[in-house]
Scaffold this motif. Structure first.
Motif, PDB file in Angstrom:
ATOM      1  N   TYR A 135       0.823  -1.214   0.000  1.00  0.00           N
ATOM      2  CA  TYR A 135       0.000   0.000   0.000  1.00  0.00           C
ATOM      3  C   TYR A 135       0.859   1.268   0.000  1.00  0.00           C
ATOM      4  N   ALA A 136       1.832   1.352   0.882  1.00  0.00           N
ATOM      5  CA  ALA A 136       2.655   2.569   0.989  1.00  0.00           C
ATOM      6  C   ALA A 136       3.386   2.853  -0.312  1.00  0.00           C
ATOM      7  N   MET A 155       0.817   4.132  -2.887  1.00  0.00           N
ATOM      8  CA  MET A 155       0.358   5.492  -2.582  1.00  0.00           C
ATOM      9  C   MET A 155       1.457   6.514  -2.829  1.00  0.00           C
ATOM     10  N   ARG A 173       1.479   7.376  -6.473  1.00  0.00           N
ATOM     11  CA  ARG A 173       0.319   8.166  -6.880  1.00  0.00           C
ATOM     12  C   ARG A 173       0.356   9.579  -6.305  1.00  0.00           C
ATOM     13  N   LEU A 174       0.739   9.696  -5.040  1.00  0.00           N
ATOM     14  CA  LEU A 174       0.762  11.012  -4.403  1.00  0.00           C
ATOM     15  C   LEU A 174       1.869  11.905  -4.959  1.00  0.00           C
ATOM     16  N   ALA A 213      -4.986  15.336  -1.968  1.00  0.00           N
ATOM     17  CA  ALA A 213      -5.299  13.988  -1.478  1.00  0.00           C
ATOM     18  C   ALA A 213      -6.170  14.094  -0.235  1.00  0.00           C
ATOM     19  N   LEU A 214      -7.006  13.103  -0.013  1.00  0.00           N
ATOM     20  CA  LEU A 214      -7.878  13.064   1.149  1.00  0.00           C
ATOM     21  C   LEU A 214      -7.714  11.703   1.809  1.00  0.00           C
ATOM     22  N   ASP A 215      -7.338  11.699   3.077  1.00  0.00           N
ATOM     23  CA  ASP A 215      -7.139  10.475   3.844  1.00  0.00           C
ATOM     24  C   ASP A 215      -8.323  10.351   4.811  1.00  0.00           C
ATOM     25  N   ILE A 216      -9.150   9.337   4.616  1.00  0.00           N
ATOM     26  CA  ILE A 216     -10.342   9.173   5.457  1.00  0.00           C
ATOM     27  C   ILE A 216     -10.229   7.881   6.261  1.00  0.00           C
ATOM     28  N   GLN A 217     -10.000   8.001   7.544  1.00  0.00           N
ATOM     29  CA  GLN A 217      -9.990   6.885   8.484  1.00  0.00           C
ATOM     30  C   GLN A 217      -9.160   5.699   8.012  1.00  0.00           C
ATOM     31  N   THR A 218      -7.948   5.940   7.527  1.00  0.00           N
ATOM     32  CA  THR A 218      -7.104   4.843   7.098  1.00  0.00           C
ATOM     33  C   THR A 218      -6.054   4.480   8.140  1.00  0.00           C
TER      34      THR A 218
END
Length: 58
Positions: free
Chosen positions: A38-39, A42, A45-46, A52-57
């Motif tokens: 995952y890292a 990401m 992509r980042l 970017a929006l990080d929602i409860q990850t």
């Protein structure tokens, strides 16, 4: 001798998990990390993202 499901549930129910302390699982529970990372995905992509929006990850 393998313990029954009920015995394992009773043991888990009796253990304190205050403060998210799951140390009683050390050596008993594990997870396999995904091969895709995952890292790493990401980061790629980042690097080109404008926002970017990080929602409860976590």
């Amino acid at each position: 001798m393998a313990r029954s499901f009920e015995e394992l549930v009773a043991e888990a129910d009796a253990v304190s998990v205050d403060g998210w302390d799951f140390s009683w699982l050390d050596g008993r529970a594990y997870e396999q990390r995904p091969s895709w990372g995952y890292a790493r995905q990401m980061a790629a992509r980042l690097a080109t993202a404008k926002a970017a929006l990080d929602i409860q990850t976590g």
